[in-house]
Design a protein around this motif. Structure first.
Motif, PDB file in Angstrom:
ATOM      1  N   GLY A 279       0.783  -1.236   0.000  1.00  0.00           N
ATOM      2  CA  GLY A 279       0.000   0.000   0.000  1.00  0.00           C
ATOM      3  C   GLY A 279       0.807   1.274   0.000  1.00  0.00           C
ATOM      4  O   GLY A 279       0.254   2.351  -0.209  1.00  0.00           O
ATOM      5  N   MET A 280       2.140   1.184   0.250  1.00  0.00           N
ATOM      6  CA  MET A 280       2.901   2.425   0.356  1.00  0.00           C
ATOM      7  C   MET A 280       4.172   2.459  -0.474  1.00  0.00           C
ATOM      8  O   MET A 280       4.888   3.440  -0.458  1.00  0.00           O
ATOM      9  CB  MET A 280       3.219   2.755   1.824  1.00  0.00           C
ATOM     10  CG  MET A 280       3.735   1.624   2.704  1.00  0.00           C
ATOM     11  SD  MET A 280       5.329   0.935   2.250  1.00  0.00           S
ATOM     12  CE  MET A 280       6.410   2.125   3.030  1.00  0.00           C
ATOM     13  N   SER A 281       4.443   1.377  -1.230  1.00  0.00           N
ATOM     14  CA  SER A 281       5.753   1.329  -1.883  1.00  0.00           C
ATOM     15  C   SER A 281       5.863   2.282  -3.076  1.00  0.00           C
ATOM     16  O   SER A 281       6.949   2.454  -3.608  1.00  0.00           O
ATOM     17  CB  SER A 281       6.133  -0.100  -2.265  1.00  0.00           C
ATOM     18  OG  SER A 281       5.089  -0.695  -2.955  1.00  0.00           O
ATOM     19  N   SER A 282       4.753   2.932  -3.484  1.00  0.00           N
ATOM     20  CA  SER A 282       4.911   3.929  -4.545  1.00  0.00           C
ATOM     21  C   SER A 282       5.193   5.318  -3.971  1.00  0.00           C
ATOM     22  O   SER A 282       5.194   6.310  -4.696  1.00  0.00           O
ATOM     23  CB  SER A 282       3.699   3.938  -5.482  1.00  0.00           C
ATOM     24  OG  SER A 282       2.541   4.386  -4.814  1.00  0.00           O
ATOM     25  N   SER A 283       5.465   5.405  -2.665  1.00  0.00           N
ATOM     26  CA  SER A 283       5.875   6.677  -2.068  1.00  0.00           C
ATOM     27  C   SER A 283       7.237   7.063  -2.646  1.00  0.00           C
ATOM     28  O   SER A 283       8.049   6.196  -2.946  1.00  0.00           O
ATOM     29  CB  SER A 283       6.010   6.534  -0.548  1.00  0.00           C
ATOM     30  OG  SER A 283       4.825   6.024   0.010  1.00  0.00           O
ATOM     31  N   LYS A 284       7.493   8.365  -2.768  1.00  0.00           N
ATOM     32  CA  LYS A 284       8.750   8.768  -3.409  1.00  0.00           C
ATOM     33  C   LYS A 284       9.937   8.495  -2.500  1.00  0.00           C
ATOM     34  O   LYS A 284      10.903   7.881  -2.913  1.00  0.00           O
ATOM     35  CB  LYS A 284       8.673  10.225  -3.846  1.00  0.00           C
ATOM     36  CG  LYS A 284       7.739  10.348  -5.043  1.00  0.00           C
ATOM     37  CD  LYS A 284       7.625  11.732  -5.614  1.00  0.00           C
ATOM     38  CE  LYS A 284       6.461  11.787  -6.593  1.00  0.00           C
ATOM     39  NZ  LYS A 284       5.178  12.130  -5.959  1.00  0.00           N
ATOM     40  N   ILE A 285       9.882   8.950  -1.264  1.00  0.00           N
ATOM     41  CA  ILE A 285      10.959   8.677  -0.306  1.00  0.00           C
ATOM     42  C   ILE A 285      10.365   7.965   0.904  1.00  0.00           C
ATOM     43  O   ILE A 285       9.355   8.407   1.461  1.00  0.00           O
ATOM     44  CB  ILE A 285      11.647   9.996   0.148  1.00  0.00           C
ATOM     45  CG1 ILE A 285      12.324  10.693  -1.033  1.00  0.00           C
ATOM     46  CG2 ILE A 285      12.640   9.725   1.286  1.00  0.00           C
ATOM     47  CD1 ILE A 285      13.569  10.015  -1.569  1.00  0.00           C
ATOM     48  N   ILE A 286      10.998   6.861   1.282  1.00  0.00           N
ATOM     49  CA  ILE A 286      10.508   6.082   2.425  1.00  0.00           C
ATOM     50  C   ILE A 286      11.561   6.060   3.521  1.00  0.00           C
ATOM     51  O   ILE A 286      12.740   5.796   3.260  1.00  0.00           O
ATOM     52  CB  ILE A 286      10.158   4.639   1.996  1.00  0.00           C
ATOM     53  CG1 ILE A 286       9.001   4.673   0.977  1.00  0.00           C
ATOM     54  CG2 ILE A 286       9.778   3.786   3.216  1.00  0.00           C
ATOM     55  CD1 ILE A 286       8.702   3.338   0.326  1.00  0.00           C
ATOM     56  N   VAL A 287      11.120   6.377   4.728  1.00  0.00           N
ATOM     57  CA  VAL A 287      11.993   6.324   5.897  1.00  0.00           C
ATOM     58  C   VAL A 287      11.429   5.260   6.838  1.00  0.00           C
ATOM     59  O   VAL A 287      10.219   5.216   7.054  1.00  0.00           O
ATOM     60  CB  VAL A 287      12.025   7.688   6.629  1.00  0.00           C
ATOM     61  CG1 VAL A 287      12.817   7.582   7.926  1.00  0.00           C
ATOM     62  CG2 VAL A 287      12.629   8.763   5.726  1.00  0.00           C
ATOM     63  N   ALA A 288      12.306   4.414   7.371  1.00  0.00           N
ATOM     64  CA  ALA A 288      11.855   3.418   8.338  1.00  0.00           C
ATOM     65  C   ALA A 288      12.609   3.603   9.642  1.00  0.00           C
ATOM     66  O   ALA A 288      13.831   3.759   9.647  1.00  0.00           O
ATOM     67  CB  ALA A 288      12.094   2.015   7.800  1.00  0.00           C
TER      68      ALA A 288
END
Lengths: 325, 256
Positions: A279-288
């Motif tokens: 549901g979120m992998s098309s976000s441009k930048i991902i921080v975990a």
């Protein structure tokens, strides 16, 4: 022969939704490849005055239906109006937003126009003179390239993915009579309960701060709310957090929740179950941010911090405050 | 009251989806098939409506032979009978074809309220409910989180971006279910036993008089774009890591 790239513009309370400009710009790009015209359909009440704004984003002509029966949006009225003007003008391509309204309307139009639709596309292009639509399936676990054998070739575009680019064209207003038959208007909006938080919906948010099981309980979200307030972000949640009753259903990101594509997605204490990643992998930048270095969320993250989020987030919030001051 | 609930069988949410090497579809080996979660909300609401107001719930499905299991699950939950539209012609059919088949089957039976899921979690199209409503000539309310039956009409809540709408609609109508509508029940053991004896009518495209279309067709399936390996931010203490993250988001990613 079917000709022209059309969009269905979306407005609420007399103001365009951002998706309308994203649609207009995308339609312009496609139309320039085809050497054809961009037209928009705009339905509502008392909205003729705003129609011209679409010209700024590349629309040549705006077909406007202005009637009290078209406000607020109902499927019955809008589908009848749009189907009428589309049938009369026979466009090759028809684009809508994959917003709640656009999804509802586009699917009904498929039935009325007896054609095909690619929902929630993340890319559209012209190949061999025809529309090629690319869309995530299985919530993004794979993608499909959709081709069409009927007209109009319909696609709904995911909000926040296509840039709105200024490219001034005439934006000439053409009024049309939606010829609504009162007997056909069955659904009635009795009440609009507005969310007064002022936060963008997850599907339209520019930034999302999301919390999972690692938040340990509903009170844990206070630090995410604080960070979100500093960034102007919207707070989301994993299915585990929603199922535990920590956050409302409307906050859920994932395959059975909202599919999002913000510029920045900060996942806090989210392990990264496959249905969440979808549901979120098309976000441009991902921080975990997660204590567990083995958490699958790190496989999708552009930036990761392996540490206790209850220590990191307050510090990060302070840093952001300084940067944005 | 005559209630219809449409169901689809889909891979469960934990399934890994692998694209076939030739891009013609997905690998189905090893997939666990379940009732589409949004359809489950629709079935549950149909059952609650029947329990309160009397009537009958008919389950309708377009799907291959394995989808019979999903129909039986709905019958085990408490639905009364099923229609299984099973025809290899529907492999790769589009939403319009599926909706046409459902419409042809439902036209033949009384229907006051039809429930569908707001979308199926496999193709994520979210079109079938609305097309079906159009083909039956009845109104639709999509993505509903609260449903109330009020005699000759229904009142529902439909969330949109930044608001909730309270919508009223006369019968017959079609409602598509969103998460939050209810908590679907599990099938009981007696329910499962009873379901085996409930009638399921199996039909094909020809017997329904439906032409299978592919107005919009997935010509090629592709794996999702791979994301480049990320950076793990190291540092002596939380403050250092937090500062470095803020710096990277500002200077490198340029998102804050």
């Amino acid at each position: 022969m079917a000709k022209g790239v059309w969009i269905v513009a979306e407005q609420r309370d007399g103001a365009f939704r951002k998706i309308s400009f994203e649609l207009a710009s995308t339609a312009r790009k496609l139309a320039d490849v085809l050497g054809e015209e961009v037209c928009a359909v705009l339905c509502g009440s008392g909205i003729e005055g705003i129609a011209g704004q679409l010209g700024k984003y590349g629309v040549d002509r705006v077909f406007v239906a202005d009637s009290p029966a078209l406000e607020p949006y109902t499927t019955d009225a809008h589908a009848a109006a749009v189907a009428k003007v589309v049938k009369e003008n026979d466009p090759a391509i028809l684009l809508l937003g994959a917003s709640t309204q656009g999804k509802d309307l586009s699917a009904r139009l498929v039935g009325k126009l007896v054609t095909g639709l690619a929902t929630d596309c993340t890319d559209v292009k012209i190949a061999d003179g025809k529309l090629l639509a690319i869309r995530p399936m299985y919530a993004g676990k794979c993608f499909g390239e959709v081709v069409f054998s009927t007209f109009p070739q319909m696609a709904s575009l995911r909000p926040n993915v296509f840039p709105a680019v200024e490219n001034a064209k005439a934006g000439a207003v053409v009024k049309f009579d939606p010829a609504l038959d009162a007997g056909q208007l069955k659904t009635k909006v009795l009440e609009v309960q507005k969310d007064t938080s002022g936060k963008a919906d997850l599907t339209e948010a520019n930034m999302i701060v999301s919390g999972g099981r690692g938040m340990k309980g509903p009170e844990g979200y206070a630090i995410l709310e604080e960070l979100a307030a500093v960034l102007g972000a919207t707070v989301g949640a994993s299915r585990a957090a929603v199922d535990a009753g920590w956050r409302p259903q409307s906050d859920q990101v994932g395959q059975t929740g909202k599919i999002v594509s913000p510029n920045l997605y900060i996942a806090c204490g989210v392990s990264g179950a496959i249905q969440h990643l979808a549901g979120m992998s098309s976000s441009k930048i991902i921080v975990a941010i997660n204590k567990d270095a083995e958490a699958p969320i790190f496989t999708k993250a552009d930036y990761g911090i392996v540490d206790d989020l209850f220590k990191i987030i307050p510090e990060f919030t302070q840093e952001c405050k300084k940067l944005l001051a | 009251m005559n209630i219809v609930a449409c169901v689809k069988q889909v891979p469960d949410t934990e399934a890994q989806i692998k694209v076939k090497p030739d891009g013609s579809g997905i690998e189905e080996g090893g997939i666990k098939w379940v009732m589409n979660p949004y359809d489950e909300f629709g079935v549950e609401e149909a059952l609650r409506l029947k329990e309160k107001n009397g009537g009958e719930v008919t389950i309708v499905n377009v799907g291959p032979a394995r989808a019979m299991e999903t129909i039986r699950t709905a019958l085990a939950m408490g639905a009364d009978k099923g229609i299984h539209i099973c025809d290899p012609a529907f492999d790769g059919a589009d939403a319009f074809a599926t909706a046409s088949a459902l419409a042809a089957a439902i036209k033949g039976i009384p229907h006051d309220i039809i429930f569908c899921g707001q979308r199926a979690i496999d193709d994520d199209s979210g079109q079938v409910g609305a097309i079906l409503a159009e083909l039956l000539g009845i109104p639709q309310i999509t993505v509903v989180t609260k449903f109330e039956f009020a005699g000759s009409s229904v009142k529902v809540i439909r969330p949109i971006e930044g608001a909730q709408l309270l919508i009223e609609c006369p019968l017959p109508c079609l409602v598509t279910a969103q998460k939050g509508l209810n908590e679907p029940r599990y099938a009981s053991l007696p329910g499962i036993m009873k379901a085996k004896k409930k009638p399921v009518d199996v039909k094909d495209a020809a017997s329904l008089g439906v032409t299978v279309t592919a107005n919009a067709r997935v010509a090629k399936f592709i794996p999702p774009p791979a994301r480049a390996a990320g950076k793990i931010i190291c540092g002596d203490d939380p403050a250092t890591k937090a500062r470095e993250l803020a710096r990277l988001l500002r200077e490198e990613a340029k998102v804050i």
